[in-house]
Design a protein around this motif. Structure first.
Motif, PDB file in Angstrom:
ATOM      1  N   PHE A   3       0.846  -1.175   0.000  1.00  0.00           N
ATOM      2  CA  PHE A   3       0.000   0.000   0.000  1.00  0.00           C
ATOM      3  C   PHE A   3       0.884   1.228   0.000  1.00  0.00           C
ATOM      4  N   ASN A   4       0.544   2.182  -0.891  1.00  0.00           N
ATOM      5  CA  ASN A   4       1.361   3.392  -0.945  1.00  0.00           C
ATOM      6  C   ASN A   4       0.860   4.386   0.087  1.00  0.00           C
ATOM      7  N   ASN A   5       1.677   5.348   0.320  1.00  0.00           N
ATOM      8  CA  ASN A   5       1.379   6.312   1.374  1.00  0.00           C
ATOM      9  C   ASN A   5       1.055   7.675   0.770  1.00  0.00           C
ATOM     10  N   ASN A   6       0.302   7.657  -0.354  1.00  0.00           N
ATOM     11  CA  ASN A   6       0.017   8.911  -1.045  1.00  0.00           C
ATOM     12  C   ASN A   6      -1.259   9.571  -0.555  1.00  0.00           C
ATOM     13  N   GLY A   7      -1.802   9.087   0.541  1.00  0.00           N
ATOM     14  CA  GLY A   7      -3.014   9.672   1.089  1.00  0.00           C
ATOM     15  C   GLY A   7      -4.285   9.029   0.579  1.00  0.00           C
ATOM     16  N   GLN A   8      -4.170   8.124  -0.394  1.00  0.00           N
ATOM     17  CA  GLN A   8      -5.353   7.448  -0.921  1.00  0.00           C
ATOM     18  C   GLN A   8      -5.801   6.368   0.066  1.00  0.00           C
ATOM     19  N   ALA A   9      -7.096   6.321   0.331  1.00  0.00           N
ATOM     20  CA  ALA A   9      -7.641   5.330   1.261  1.00  0.00           C
ATOM     21  C   ALA A   9      -7.301   3.907   0.791  1.00  0.00           C
ATOM     22  N   ILE A  10      -7.086   3.015   1.747  1.00  0.00           N
ATOM     23  CA  ILE A  10      -6.699   1.636   1.427  1.00  0.00           C
ATOM     24  C   ILE A  10      -7.758   0.947   0.579  1.00  0.00           C
ATOM     25  N   TYR A  11      -9.040   1.178   0.877  1.00  0.00           N
ATOM     26  CA  TYR A  11     -10.069   0.495   0.085  1.00  0.00           C
ATOM     27  C   TYR A  11     -10.000   0.923  -1.380  1.00  0.00           C
ATOM     28  N   LEU A  12      -9.618   2.183  -1.659  1.00  0.00           N
ATOM     29  CA  LEU A  12      -9.464   2.646  -3.043  1.00  0.00           C
ATOM     30  C   LEU A  12      -8.234   2.032  -3.693  1.00  0.00           C
ATOM     31  N   GLN A  13      -7.195   1.787  -2.890  1.00  0.00           N
ATOM     32  CA  GLN A  13      -6.016   1.105  -3.413  1.00  0.00           C
ATOM     33  C   GLN A  13      -6.361  -0.344  -3.770  1.00  0.00           C
TER      34      GLN A  13
END
Length: 125
Positions: A3-13
């Motif tokens: 999982f990246n740490n770009n601020g995108q929610a995990i469910y969207l990842q």
């Protein structure tokens, strides 16, 4: 999956992860995909997070569920995923790429050799 740490929610990842598998042909129409619990264990996330991702995928008609059997890839999933990812790329990633190109004095034609090399490498895989 990392999982990246770009601020995108995990469910969207997770949604992006499933879309990528569809676009790469790893998941095809009518394929059964892992259950919520199976994917949660594989990705080491809370099952509620996967359930939220699956609900969004279902709403976007990328997947459908057969009650008591599981989740499956829809017939139109590849087309829908392609449209979704193109829009996401155009809105989120392309502006950053254009900004860097502008700063470096690059033109789109300057990317052509690198893109062709990338395509050739991945077409062989």
């Amino acid at each position: 999956m990392q999982f990246n740490n770009n601020g995108q929610a995990i469910y969207l990842q997770i949604v992006d992860y499933i879309c990528e598998k569809i676009l790469l042909g790893e998941y095809k129409a009518e394929d059964k995909i892992p259950s919520v619990r199976e994917l949660a264990m594989q990705l080491e996330v809370n099952p509620n997070t996967v359930a939220r991702a699956y609900e969004l995928l279902r709403q976007q008609q990328l997947i459908f569920d057969k009650r008591g059997i599981g989740y499956f890839i829809s017939d139109e999933a590849k087309s829908i995923a392609l449209t979704y990812r193109k829009q996401e790329f155009s809105e989120k990633e392309l502006p950053a790429l254009f900004r860097i190109m502008f700063m470096l004095g690059m033109e789109p034609k300057d990317l052509s050799p690198a893109y062709e090399n990338f395509k050739n490498k991945h077409a062989a895989a």
